[in-house]
Design a protein around this motif. Structure first.
Motif, PDB file in Angstrom:
ATOM      1  N   ALA A  86      80.313  93.449 -26.796  1.00  0.00           N
ATOM      2  CA  ALA A  86      79.317  92.446 -27.173  1.00  0.00           C
ATOM      3  C   ALA A  86      79.119  92.431 -28.682  1.00  0.00           C
ATOM      4  CB  ALA A  86      77.993  92.715 -26.468  1.00  0.00           C
ATOM      5  N   LYS A  87      79.109  93.617 -29.283  1.00  0.00           N
ATOM      6  CA  LYS A  87      78.929  93.706 -30.731  1.00  0.00           C
ATOM      7  C   LYS A  87      80.123  93.115 -31.462  1.00  0.00           C
ATOM      8  CE  LYS A  87      77.558  96.919 -34.322  1.00  0.00           C
ATOM      9  NZ  LYS A  87      77.253  98.291 -34.666  1.00  0.00           N
ATOM     10  N   ARG A  88      81.314  93.329 -30.926  1.00  0.00           N
ATOM     11  CA  ARG A  88      82.525  92.819 -31.563  1.00  0.00           C
ATOM     12  C   ARG A  88      82.583  91.294 -31.481  1.00  0.00           C
ATOM     13  NH1 ARG A  88      86.699  94.860 -28.391  1.00  0.00           N
ATOM     14  NH2 ARG A  88      86.344  96.894 -29.326  1.00  0.00           N
ATOM     15  N   LYS A  89      82.096  90.725 -30.378  1.00  0.00           N
ATOM     16  CA  LYS A  89      82.212  89.282 -30.167  1.00  0.00           C
ATOM     17  C   LYS A  89      81.106  88.471 -30.836  1.00  0.00           C
ATOM     18  CE  LYS A  89      84.751  89.652 -25.878  1.00  0.00           C
ATOM     19  NZ  LYS A  89      84.740  89.447 -24.446  1.00  0.00           N
ATOM     20  N   GLN A  90      80.049  89.124 -31.283  1.00  0.00           N
ATOM     21  CA  GLN A  90      78.957  88.365 -31.889  1.00  0.00           C
ATOM     22  C   GLN A  90      79.370  87.834 -33.251  1.00  0.00           C
ATOM     23  OE1 GLN A  90      75.616  90.992 -32.123  1.00  0.00           O
ATOM     24  NE2 GLN A  90      76.012  91.576 -34.212  1.00  0.00           N
ATOM     25  N   HIS A  91      78.881  86.645 -33.576  1.00  0.00           N
ATOM     26  CA  HIS A  91      79.215  85.996 -34.839  1.00  0.00           C
ATOM     27  C   HIS A  91      77.942  85.894 -35.672  1.00  0.00           C
ATOM     28  CE1 HIS A  91      81.087  83.313 -37.707  1.00  0.00           C
ATOM     29  NE2 HIS A  91      80.098  82.454 -37.541  1.00  0.00           N
ATOM     30  N   VAL A  92      77.959  86.496 -36.847  1.00  0.00           N
ATOM     31  CA  VAL A  92      76.805  86.466 -37.723  1.00  0.00           C
ATOM     32  C   VAL A  92      76.909  85.236 -38.615  1.00  0.00           C
ATOM     33  CG1 VAL A  92      75.560  87.690 -39.529  1.00  0.00           C
ATOM     34  CG2 VAL A  92      76.661  88.973 -37.704  1.00  0.00           C
ATOM     35  N   VAL A  93      75.896  84.380 -38.574  1.00  0.00           N
ATOM     36  CA  VAL A  93      75.881  83.171 -39.380  1.00  0.00           C
ATOM     37  C   VAL A  93      75.156  83.476 -40.681  1.00  0.00           C
ATOM     38  CG1 VAL A  93      75.090  80.791 -39.505  1.00  0.00           C
ATOM     39  CG2 VAL A  93      75.913  81.692 -37.355  1.00  0.00           C
ATOM     40  N   GLU A  94      75.848  83.263 -41.777  1.00  0.00           N
ATOM     41  CA  GLU A  94      75.242  83.484 -43.084  1.00  0.00           C
ATOM     42  C   GLU A  94      74.621  82.190 -43.589  1.00  0.00           C
ATOM     43  OE1 GLU A  94      77.273  85.565 -46.236  1.00  0.00           O
ATOM     44  OE2 GLU A  94      78.624  86.442 -44.753  1.00  0.00           O
ATOM     45  N   LEU A  95      73.650  82.325 -44.457  1.00  0.00           N
ATOM     46  CA  LEU A  95      73.030  81.182 -45.101  1.00  0.00           C
ATOM     47  C   LEU A  95      73.508  81.161 -46.541  1.00  0.00           C
ATOM     48  CD1 LEU A  95      70.941  78.867 -44.808  1.00  0.00           C
ATOM     49  CD2 LEU A  95      69.248  80.448 -45.664  1.00  0.00           C
ATOM     50  N   GLY A 123      81.696  77.997 -40.680  1.00  0.00           N
ATOM     51  CA  GLY A 123      80.673  78.271 -39.676  1.00  0.00           C
ATOM     52  C   GLY A 123      79.351  78.743 -40.245  1.00  0.00           C
ATOM     53  N   HIS A 124      79.186  78.693 -41.562  1.00  0.00           N
ATOM     54  CA  HIS A 124      77.946  79.140 -42.186  1.00  0.00           C
ATOM     55  C   HIS A 124      76.964  77.982 -42.336  1.00  0.00           C
ATOM     56  CE1 HIS A 124      79.929  82.870 -43.044  1.00  0.00           C
ATOM     57  NE2 HIS A 124      80.852  82.278 -43.781  1.00  0.00           N
ATOM     58  N   LYS A 125      75.697  78.318 -42.440  1.00  0.00           N
ATOM     59  CA  LYS A 125      74.676  77.330 -42.764  1.00  0.00           C
ATOM     60  C   LYS A 125      74.599  77.221 -44.282  1.00  0.00           C
ATOM     61  CE  LYS A 125      71.843  78.223 -38.728  1.00  0.00           C
ATOM     62  NZ  LYS A 125      70.504  78.607 -38.243  1.00  0.00           N
ATOM     63  N   VAL A 126      74.157  76.062 -44.764  1.00  0.00           N
ATOM     64  CA  VAL A 126      74.057  75.834 -46.209  1.00  0.00           C
ATOM     65  C   VAL A 126      72.640  75.395 -46.543  1.00  0.00           C
ATOM     66  CG1 VAL A 126      74.899  74.460 -48.141  1.00  0.00           C
ATOM     67  CG2 VAL A 126      76.492  75.191 -46.386  1.00  0.00           C
ATOM     68  N   LYS A 127      72.042  76.084 -47.507  1.00  0.00           N
ATOM     69  CA  LYS A 127      70.724  75.698 -48.003  1.00  0.00           C
ATOM     70  C   LYS A 127      70.939  75.015 -49.345  1.00  0.00           C
ATOM     71  CE  LYS A 127      66.187  77.360 -49.310  1.00  0.00           C
ATOM     72  NZ  LYS A 127      65.354  78.509 -49.593  1.00  0.00           N
ATOM     73  N   VAL A 128      70.497  73.765 -49.443  1.00  0.00           N
ATOM     74  CA  VAL A 128      70.655  72.990 -50.671  1.00  0.00           C
ATOM     75  C   VAL A 128      69.303  72.951 -51.375  1.00  0.00           C
ATOM     76  CG1 VAL A 128      71.359  70.775 -51.644  1.00  0.00           C
ATOM     77  CG2 VAL A 128      72.419  71.586 -49.549  1.00  0.00           C
ATOM     78  N   ASP A 129      69.263  73.500 -52.591  1.00  0.00           N
ATOM     79  CA  ASP A 129      68.043  73.527 -53.398  1.00  0.00           C
ATOM     80  C   ASP A 129      68.186  72.564 -54.560  1.00  0.00           C
ATOM     81  OD1 ASP A 129      66.706  75.487 -51.949  1.00  0.00           O
ATOM     82  OD2 ASP A 129      67.674  77.106 -53.063  1.00  0.00           O
ATOM     83  N   MET A 171      62.901  71.216 -54.156  1.00  0.00           N
ATOM     84  CA  MET A 171      63.143  70.477 -52.927  1.00  0.00           C
ATOM     85  C   MET A 171      64.324  71.154 -52.237  1.00  0.00           C
ATOM     86  SD  MET A 171      64.198  66.481 -52.395  1.00  0.00           S
ATOM     87  CE  MET A 171      62.744  65.878 -53.231  1.00  0.00           C
ATOM     88  N   SER A 172      64.194  71.449 -50.954  1.00  0.00           N
ATOM     89  CA  SER A 172      65.292  72.124 -50.260  1.00  0.00           C
ATOM     90  C   SER A 172      65.457  71.602 -48.847  1.00  0.00           C
ATOM     91  CB  SER A 172      65.054  73.629 -50.232  1.00  0.00           C
ATOM     92  OG  SER A 172      63.892  73.919 -49.504  1.00  0.00           O
ATOM     93  N   CYS A 173      66.692  71.735 -48.351  1.00  0.00           N
ATOM     94  CA  CYS A 173      66.998  71.415 -46.963  1.00  0.00           C
ATOM     95  C   CYS A 173      68.067  72.386 -46.481  1.00  0.00           C
ATOM     96  CB  CYS A 173      67.442  69.968 -46.797  1.00  0.00           C
ATOM     97  SG  CYS A 173      69.098  69.634 -47.369  1.00  0.00           S
ATOM     98  N   VAL A 174      68.171  72.544 -45.169  1.00  0.00           N
ATOM     99  CA  VAL A 174      69.169  73.445 -44.586  1.00  0.00           C
ATOM    100  C   VAL A 174      70.086  72.629 -43.695  1.00  0.00           C
ATOM    101  CG1 VAL A 174      69.529  75.463 -43.117  1.00  0.00           C
ATOM    102  CG2 VAL A 174      67.575  75.391 -44.658  1.00  0.00           C
ATOM    103  N   LEU A 175      71.397  72.804 -43.900  1.00  0.00           N
ATOM    104  CA  LEU A 175      72.415  72.114 -43.115  1.00  0.00           C
ATOM    105  C   LEU A 175      73.153  73.131 -42.255  1.00  0.00           C
ATOM    106  CD1 LEU A 175      73.840  70.003 -46.065  1.00  0.00           C
ATOM    107  CD2 LEU A 175      72.261  69.215 -44.317  1.00  0.00           C
ATOM    108  N   ALA A 176      73.441  72.754 -41.009  1.00  0.00           N
ATOM    109  CA  ALA A 176      74.142  73.650 -40.093  1.00  0.00           C
ATOM    110  C   ALA A 176      75.358  72.925 -39.534  1.00  0.00           C
ATOM    111  CB  ALA A 176      73.215  74.054 -38.946  1.00  0.00           C
ATOM    112  N   PRO A 177      76.408  73.663 -39.169  1.00  0.00           N
ATOM    113  CA  PRO A 177      77.590  73.024 -38.583  1.00  0.00           C
ATOM    114  C   PRO A 177      77.224  72.325 -37.274  1.00  0.00           C
ATOM    115  CG  PRO A 177      78.012  75.345 -39.027  1.00  0.00           C
ATOM    116  CD  PRO A 177      76.571  75.112 -39.288  1.00  0.00           C
TER     117      PRO A 177
END
Length: 183
Positions: A86-95, A123-129, A171-177
């Motif tokens: 389970a630990k090997r298969k988990q995917h950590v999403v970075e911001l 596959g990462h999220k992006v925070k636009v500032d 001003m900021s927003c967060v974009l996700a795949p």
């Protein structure tokens, strides 16, 4: 007066097995899954020892508590193996973070867009500032227009997770795949 607390590390076994079971009567399930019924703890332990197996309490809060006859060493091995898988298969999403100025030029805009696309495709999220400095705080409409254009151009691969909002002078927003539909 100091209070002494017993701290149990994560790797210490806390299962109720064999002699650690303190209930008078337990509901026993055999190694093949058949229910043997309610019996005393001593009878259940004797039955497990006759089969050269262990008695594990799988539901201590049941009425009566449920115990199963099994090979405890194998049970622990399988549990550790599942946890490792389970630990090997988990995917950590970075911001990942990008900073845009409100009065951004076309070439700079395209460069930031390329970076954002690369992060989203990984596959990462992006925070636009967007930071408004000095007198630019009076020109929020220019910044909002640039932010909306950025969101619109990347909308084919990303979705807005947090809408653009002004917090202080940023001003900021967060974009996700965008999640792909499974067929």
């Amino acid at each position: 007066m100091s209070v002494i607390r017993k701290v149990v590390p994560n790797n210490v076994n806390t299962d109720l097995v064999n002699e650690k079971i303190r209930f008078r009567e337990v509901l026993v399930i055999d190694a093949d899954g058949t229910q043997l019924g309610v019996m005393s703890r001593d009878d259940a332990l004797k039955r497990a020892m006759d089969q050269e197996l262990d008695l594990l309490c799988v539901a201590p809060k049941g009425n009566p508590p449920v115990c199963k006859i099994l090979d405890y060493g194998r049970y622990r091995f399988e549990a550790q193996k599942k946890a490792k898988d389970a630990k090997r298969k988990q995917h950590v999403v970075e911001l990942k973070s990008l900073r845009l100025p409100p009065n951004i030029d076309k070439h700079d805009f395209d460069t930031k867009m390329r970076h954002a696309r690369k992060f989203i495709e990984q596959g990462h999220k992006v925070k636009v500032d967007m930071r408004f400095r000095g007198r630019l705080i009076t020109r929020l409409d220019v910044g909002r227009k640039a932010m909306n254009q950025f969101i619109e151009e990347i909308s084919d691969i990303a979705q807005v997770e947090k809408r653009a909002s002004l917090e202080g002078n940023t001003m900021s927003c967060v974009l996700a795949p965008i999640k792909k539909k499974q067929q």
